[in-house]
Design a protein around this motif. Sequence first.
Motif, mmCIF file in Angstrom:
data_model
loop_
_atom_site.group_PDB
_atom_site.id
_atom_site.type_symbol
_atom_site.label_atom_id
_atom_site.label_comp_id
_atom_site.label_asym_id
_atom_site.label_seq_id
_atom_site.Cartn_x
_atom_site.Cartn_y
_atom_site.Cartn_z
ATOM 1 N N LYS A 18 0.842 -1.191 0.000
ATOM 2 C CA LYS A 18 0.000 0.000 0.000
ATOM 3 C C LYS A 18 0.877 1.241 0.000
ATOM 4 O O LYS A 18 2.064 1.179 0.321
ATOM 5 N N GLY A 19 0.256 2.378 -0.338
ATOM 6 C CA GLY A 19 0.990 3.636 -0.334
ATOM 7 C C GLY A 19 0.322 4.645 -1.239
ATOM 8 O O GLY A 19 -0.744 4.386 -1.813
ATOM 9 N N THR A 20 0.935 5.786 -1.392
ATOM 10 C CA THR A 20 0.416 6.838 -2.266
ATOM 11 C C THR A 20 0.691 6.484 -3.715
ATOM 12 O O THR A 20 1.842 6.211 -4.085
ATOM 13 N N ASP A 21 -0.343 6.476 -4.535
ATOM 14 C CA ASP A 21 -0.159 6.138 -5.944
ATOM 15 C C ASP A 21 0.932 7.003 -6.566
ATOM 16 O O ASP A 21 0.953 8.223 -6.391
ATOM 17 N N GLY A 22 1.844 6.352 -7.261
ATOM 18 C CA GLY A 22 2.942 7.056 -7.891
ATOM 19 C C GLY A 22 4.160 7.208 -7.013
ATOM 20 O O GLY A 22 5.216 7.623 -7.489
ATOM 21 N N ALA A 23 4.003 6.877 -5.723
ATOM 22 C CA ALA A 23 5.128 7.021 -4.796
ATOM 23 C C ALA A 23 5.161 5.870 -3.789
ATOM 24 O O ALA A 23 5.565 6.043 -2.646
ATOM 25 N N VAL A 24 4.737 4.691 -4.226
ATOM 26 C CA VAL A 24 4.761 3.522 -3.348
ATOM 27 C C VAL A 24 6.194 3.005 -3.257
ATOM 28 O O VAL A 24 6.862 2.836 -4.284
ATOM 29 N N PRO A 25 6.709 2.747 -2.058
ATOM 30 C CA PRO A 25 8.109 2.312 -1.923
ATOM 31 C C PRO A 25 8.374 0.955 -2.566
ATOM 32 O O PRO A 25 7.613 -0.001 -2.389
ATOM 33 N N GLY A 26 9.451 0.899 -3.319
ATOM 34 C CA GLY A 26 9.949 -0.347 -3.896
ATOM 35 C C GLY A 26 11.461 -0.334 -3.856
ATOM 36 O O GLY A 26 12.067 0.710 -3.619
ATOM 37 N N ALA A 27 12.088 -1.487 -4.084
ATOM 38 C CA ALA A 27 13.549 -1.523 -4.048
ATOM 39 C C ALA A 27 14.083 -2.748 -4.760
ATOM 40 O O ALA A 27 13.410 -3.780 -4.868
ATOM 41 N N THR A 28 15.314 -2.607 -5.236
ATOM 42 C CA THR A 28 16.103 -3.730 -5.735
ATOM 43 C C THR A 28 17.178 -4.014 -4.699
ATOM 44 O O THR A 28 17.938 -3.108 -4.327
ATOM 45 N N LEU A 29 17.232 -5.246 -4.203
ATOM 46 C CA LEU A 29 18.209 -5.632 -3.190
ATOM 47 C C LEU A 29 19.265 -6.537 -3.822
ATOM 48 O O LEU A 29 18.926 -7.566 -4.411
ATOM 49 N N PHE A 30 20.513 -6.155 -3.700
ATOM 50 C CA PHE A 30 21.624 -6.969 -4.186
ATOM 51 C C PHE A 30 22.235 -7.689 -2.987
ATOM 52 O O PHE A 30 22.565 -7.056 -1.976
ATOM 53 N N LEU A 31 22.373 -9.001 -3.093
ATOM 54 C CA LEU A 31 22.785 -9.820 -1.960
ATOM 55 C C LEU A 31 24.228 -10.283 -2.074
ATOM 56 O O LEU A 31 24.752 -10.495 -3.177
ATOM 57 N N ALA A 43 13.036 2.722 -5.365
ATOM 58 C CA ALA A 43 12.250 3.215 -6.492
ATOM 59 C C ALA A 43 10.875 3.608 -5.984
ATOM 60 O O ALA A 43 10.422 3.117 -4.944
ATOM 61 N N GLU A 44 10.215 4.512 -6.695
ATOM 62 C CA GLU A 44 8.832 4.877 -6.395
ATOM 63 C C GLU A 44 7.939 4.258 -7.464
ATOM 64 O O GLU A 44 8.134 4.496 -8.662
ATOM 65 N N LEU A 45 6.952 3.468 -7.011
ATOM 66 C CA LEU A 45 6.127 2.692 -7.930
ATOM 67 C C LEU A 45 4.707 3.251 -8.018
ATOM 68 O O LEU A 45 4.259 4.002 -7.156
ATOM 69 N N GLU A 46 4.016 2.874 -9.085
ATOM 70 C CA GLU A 46 2.692 3.417 -9.366
ATOM 71 C C GLU A 46 1.648 2.986 -8.345
ATOM 72 O O GLU A 46 0.761 3.746 -7.972
ATOM 73 N N HIS A 47 1.725 1.734 -7.880
ATOM 74 C CA HIS A 47 0.745 1.188 -6.949
ATOM 75 C C HIS A 47 1.439 0.243 -5.974
ATOM 76 O O HIS A 47 2.589 -0.157 -6.183
ATOM 77 N N GLY A 67 -6.213 -4.288 -4.141
ATOM 78 C CA GLY A 67 -7.369 -3.451 -3.862
ATOM 79 C C GLY A 67 -8.164 -3.051 -5.100
ATOM 80 O O GLY A 67 -9.319 -3.443 -5.274
ATOM 81 N N ALA A 68 -7.568 -2.281 -5.982
ATOM 82 C CA ALA A 68 -8.267 -1.787 -7.164
ATOM 83 C C ALA A 68 -8.007 -2.646 -8.397
ATOM 84 O O ALA A 68 -8.607 -2.413 -9.447
ATOM 85 N N GLY A 69 -7.114 -3.621 -8.290
ATOM 86 C CA GLY A 69 -6.887 -4.543 -9.398
ATOM 87 C C GLY A 69 -5.967 -4.042 -10.483
ATOM 88 O O GLY A 69 -5.917 -4.635 -11.574
ATOM 89 N N HIS A 70 -5.207 -2.962 -10.238
ATOM 90 C CA HIS A 70 -4.271 -2.492 -11.256
ATOM 91 C C HIS A 70 -3.169 -3.517 -11.499
ATOM 92 O O HIS A 70 -2.750 -4.230 -10.580
ATOM 93 N N VAL A 71 -2.694 -3.558 -12.729
ATOM 94 C CA VAL A 71 -1.523 -4.365 -13.089
ATOM 95 C C VAL A 71 -0.562 -3.462 -13.841
ATOM 96 O O VAL A 71 -0.955 -2.787 -14.796
ATOM 97 N N ASP A 72 0.687 -3.429 -13.392
ATOM 98 C CA ASP A 72 1.695 -2.561 -14.001
ATOM 99 C C ASP A 72 2.910 -3.366 -14.426
ATOM 100 O O ASP A 72 3.259 -4.375 -13.811
#
Length: 249
Positions: A18-31, A43-47, A67-72
């Motif tokens: 969950k989060g604000t549309d267009g600014a949902v927290p995301g990340a790439t983790l290198f192990l 990264a900031e994601l759409e949903h 929730g709203a069924g978006h697919v990105d």
Amino acid sequence: NCIVAHPDGSILYVTASKGTDGAVPGATLFLNANGGLKRMVTAELEHGYCHLNLDRKTKFLLGAEYGAGHVDVYGVNADYTIGKPVAALDEGRKNAHCVWPSPDNRFVYIPYVKESNGILQYAFNEKTGGLTALAKTNAGPPVDTGPRHMQYHATLPIVYFSNEQGLGVSVYDKQADGQLTIRQVVAVAATPPKKGTSGSDLVMTPDGRFLFSGIRDGKNSYNWISRYQILDNGELKHLGLTAADQVPW
């Protein structure tokens, strides 16, 4: 939150649900080799997403919002980080639960649970990340099955879906044009489940011989792992239930 691993095992993609549309927290983790975190690129994601997946060539990251069924669809940059969005779907249908490219990378299927009760079908452009609805967009699962998670047969053009509302597992044939057609529904109870009882994830053994699906009910302590044998023709034989801890996901 949800997470998907790159096939080489050294990279993880994670997002908030969950989060604000267009600014949902995301990340790439290198192990590191020992599994510890070496580097993180945000990264900031759409949903917010309940499920993430990579296409078969790991060029695109796909996310399904519950929730709203978006697919990105996002590009994956040359350095493996999450890139810009390249495609989006809004079918006006809530409760998308996962998004899986087919083994040949030509199609994408998105199951919807509860009242939405659907399996939407798209051609996938592995060069652009684009999604194009098939002529029959909804495969039309039986009423009140609620397809939730899925697995592909190891060698045959067959797809399995766990049923959130109907419990059990549904089996579909995948035609050459990507269209799914129902082949078998294997139920685990002779009567409808009590309110609050639902199916969860679906896991296939590495040898492709067995499927396991969770059944959970925190209120009524009805928690099981349902076991299935995959027959030579791809159909399923229900092997029974094994008691599980509370609410197996």
